[in-house]
Write a protein that holds these residues in place. Structure first.
Motif, short mmCIF file in Angstrom:
data_model
loop_
_atom_site.label_atom_id
_atom_site.label_comp_id
_atom_site.label_asym_id
_atom_site.label_seq_id
_atom_site.Cartn_x
_atom_site.Cartn_y
_atom_site.Cartn_z
N LEU A 188 16.33 15.24 1.45
CA LEU A 188 16.99 13.94 1.51
C LEU A 188 17.65 13.74 2.87
CD1 LEU A 188 17.84 11.32 0.12
CD2 LEU A 188 19.84 12.53 -0.78
N THR A 189 18.28 14.79 3.40
CA THR A 189 18.95 14.68 4.70
C THR A 189 17.95 14.36 5.81
OG1 THR A 189 20.61 16.28 3.99
CG2 THR A 189 20.42 15.87 6.36
N THR A 190 16.81 15.05 5.79
CA THR A 190 15.78 14.79 6.81
C THR A 190 15.26 13.37 6.72
OG1 THR A 190 15.14 17.12 6.72
CG2 THR A 190 13.59 15.59 7.73
N VAL A 201 0.84 -1.21 0.00
CA VAL A 201 0.00 0.00 0.00
C VAL A 201 0.87 1.25 0.00
CG1 VAL A 201 -1.62 1.35 1.40
CG2 VAL A 201 -2.00 -1.10 1.05
N LEU A 202 1.88 1.30 0.88
CA LEU A 202 2.74 2.49 0.95
C LEU A 202 3.62 2.63 -0.29
CD1 LEU A 202 3.81 2.23 4.71
CD2 LEU A 202 2.12 3.79 3.71
N ASN A 203 4.03 1.52 -0.85
CA ASN A 203 4.82 1.57 -2.08
C ASN A 203 3.98 2.11 -3.24
OD1 ASN A 203 7.40 1.01 -3.37
ND2 ASN A 203 6.32 -0.61 -4.49
N SER A 204 2.71 1.74 -3.26
CA SER A 204 1.83 2.28 -4.31
C SER A 204 1.60 3.77 -4.12
CB SER A 204 0.48 1.54 -4.28
OG SER A 204 0.66 0.16 -4.53
N ILE A 205 1.54 4.23 -2.87
CA ILE A 205 1.40 5.67 -2.62
C ILE A 205 2.63 6.40 -3.12
CG2 ILE A 205 1.26 7.41 -0.79
CD1 ILE A 205 -0.45 5.44 0.81
N ALA A 206 3.82 5.83 -2.89
CA ALA A 206 5.05 6.47 -3.36
C ALA A 206 5.11 6.50 -4.89
CB ALA A 206 6.26 5.72 -2.80
N ASN A 207 4.56 5.50 -5.55
CA ASN A 207 4.57 5.45 -7.02
C ASN A 207 3.35 6.15 -7.63
OD1 ASN A 207 6.97 3.95 -7.00
ND2 ASN A 207 5.83 2.01 -6.84
N ASN A 208 2.56 6.81 -6.79
CA ASN A 208 1.39 7.57 -7.25
C ASN A 208 0.36 6.65 -7.91
OD1 ASN A 208 -0.12 9.92 -7.46
ND2 ASN A 208 0.77 10.51 -9.44
N GLU A 261 13.71 11.78 -6.07
CA GLU A 261 12.52 11.09 -5.60
C GLU A 261 12.00 11.70 -4.31
OE1 GLU A 261 13.42 6.57 -7.29
OE2 GLU A 261 14.08 7.14 -5.28
N VAL A 262 12.91 12.11 -3.43
CA VAL A 262 12.48 12.74 -2.18
C VAL A 262 11.92 14.13 -2.46
CG1 VAL A 262 13.28 13.60 0.05
CG2 VAL A 262 14.10 11.39 -0.80
N ALA A 263 12.54 14.85 -3.41
CA ALA A 263 12.04 16.19 -3.75
C ALA A 263 10.64 16.12 -4.35
CB ALA A 263 13.00 16.86 -4.73
N ALA A 264 10.34 15.04 -5.08
CA ALA A 264 9.00 14.88 -5.63
C ALA A 264 7.95 14.72 -4.54
CB ALA A 264 8.97 13.68 -6.56
N ILE A 308 6.08 12.65 8.65
CA ILE A 308 6.35 12.31 10.05
C ILE A 308 7.74 12.81 10.39
CG2 ILE A 308 6.66 10.42 11.70
CD1 ILE A 308 4.64 8.81 10.18
N PHE A 309 7.80 13.83 11.24
CA PHE A 309 9.07 14.49 11.60
C PHE A 309 9.80 14.97 10.34
CE2 PHE A 309 8.38 11.31 15.00
CZ PHE A 309 8.16 12.19 16.06
N GLY A 310 9.04 15.43 9.36
CA GLY A 310 9.62 15.98 8.14
C GLY A 310 9.88 14.97 7.05
N ALA A 311 9.62 13.66 7.30
CA ALA A 311 9.85 12.61 6.29
C ALA A 311 8.51 12.10 5.79
CB ALA A 311 10.65 11.47 6.89
#
Length: 428
Positions: free
Chosen positions: A172-174, A123-130, A164-167, A149-152
């Protein structure tokens, strides 16, 4: 991972539905697009799953207790085949089969929740892949992507690239700091849970191959979580950290209230139970009665902590019964007099007095009576016919008991209370 997702696709829709229902509740409180709403939905999913697994956990505890009853037999097999490991393992497996026990029963809760774990990952992987999945439509998909969650983001992973994180509108650091901290906490909680089981809730009197496997898993599982955790989305890390904390708390409760016989936890528990029972004079609750009942049923097979517990109750005048209750001991009842005053001497067995050799040879009269022979006590024909007249004269003119004449006769070698020895011719 597509193969695994297809295998657990039958549970993906129920998992997504449960998350959406919890999200509707927490979204009304914290806002639908916040990390609190989606994060608490995942935590609530874990709690719901673990509550449903409580019957399986109880079955696991019973199976573990059944394994403990086999410890004496397992110890005999170890001693008999201590130089043949293969034969030892064969006999162990034969014993498991005959008694219907399963040494891998401790893995049942992990195996039971594995489908939910992979369904949540999908489910979470599908959310990441839109991609929409289950009951999560496009609007819920956009809301979940905005949740942090705490910036992530929930769908972000430690191995994601900066693009991918910017999308996902994050740094990325956070993301790497948050995921690294959660991976460390997840591995540490798993290690502590397994170590607590091995050091406090294991019978230390018997060493079995299964115990060695558990000790090895204590170090293998945290390493596995650390290695594979970098590929888990933040939402999955939240799920797994929550279930580890739940397992740790659940195990602490079991160790504190229902420890394994022969373990350090049992010694500590029986010490606390002894203080409560000796103070109140009875057991309280079904749990305490069940443990006392099991200890009484063991008889001579009790371990050191159990014998110490039973002896401690006896010293304070209490006795554990076969039904688990504790009543006033028989030794205390015997030690009380008729008016109710305590008498510790009454409970002790009276030992007979030691007799001397002369008393044992002299019969009951020499042992229990003290008599003195006088002139009237002796028969007239006590002197042999062949004895000299001097012996008869001395007997007729004998002095009273305790007089000086009696002592002089005793010193001259004559016998008291029996036939007199004739004097030698030189003393006439």
């Amino acid at each position: 991972m597509d193969t695994i997702a297809s295998l657990f696709s039958f549970i993906t829709t129920p998992v997504s539905w449960v998350i959406v229902q919890f999200h509707s509740v927490y979204g009304a409180i914290f806002g639908p697009d916040t990390g609190w709403a989606w994060g608490l939905s995942i935590v609530s999913l874990v709690i719901l799953i673990r509550i449903c697994l409580i019957p399986l956990f109880v079955k696991q505890i019973k199976a573990t207790r059944a394994m403990q009853t086999l410890q004496p037999e397992m110890k005999k097999i170890q001693e008999r085949y201590k130089n043949d490991r293969q034969r030892q393992s064969e006999e162990m497996m034969k014993l498991y089969k005959e008694t219907g026990t399963n040494p891998l029963s401790s893995c049942l809760p992990i195996l039971a929740q594995s489908p939910f774990f992979f369904a949540l990952y999908h489910v979470l992987n599908s959310i990441a892949n839109n991609d929409t999945i289950g009951v999560i439509n496009q609007s819920l998909l956009e809301s979940a992507q905005k949740a942090h969650i705490f910036g992530a983001p929930l769908a972000a992973k430690f191995t994601d690239s900066a693009s991918e994180v910017a999308a996902l509108d994050a740094s990325l650091t956070t993301v790497r700091i948050v995921t690294a901290v959660m991976i460390v906490l997840m591995s540490a909680s798993q290690f502590y849970t397994q170590r607590q089981l091995m050091t406090k809730n294991v019978d230390t009197t018997v060493k079995t191959p299964f115990m060695q496997q558990q000790k090895m898993l204590m170090y293998v599982f945290p390493i596995m979580f650390a290695v594979f955790g970098i590929n888990f989305p933040v939402g999955v890390l939240v799920y797994w950290l929550t279930t580890n904390v739940w397992t740790m708390g659940q195990q602490m409760y079991v160790i504190h209230n229902n420890p394994t016989p022969g373990s350090k936890a049992q010694a500590a528990y029986l010490e606390r139970l002894y203080k409560r029972v000796s103070h109140h004079g009875k057991t309280r609750g079904r749990g305490e009665k069940a443990i006392v009942k099991a200890i009484v049923a063991k008889g001579r097979d009790r371990n050191d902590a159990e014998r110490k517990f039973i002896n401690g109750l006896t010293k304070v005048g209490l006795a554990a019964q076969a039904d688990g209750n504790v009543i006033k001991g028989e030794s205390q009842a015997v030690g009380e007099t008729e008016d109710g005053t305590p008498s510790t001497a009454a409970a002790r067995r009276q030992q007979p007095k030691r007799q001397s050799k002369s008393q044992r040879q002299g019969g009951p009269k020499a042992a229990g009576e003290t008599t003195s022979l006088t002139k009237s006590d002796q028969p007239e024909d006590a002197t042999p016919s062949g004895a000299p007249k001097q012996a008869g004269a001395a007997k007729q003119t004998g002095s009273k008991p305790g007089s000086g004449g009696g002592r002089s006769k005793a010193q001259s070698g004559q016998r008291k209370g029996g036939p007199q020895r004739p004097k030698s011719p030189s003393k006439k």
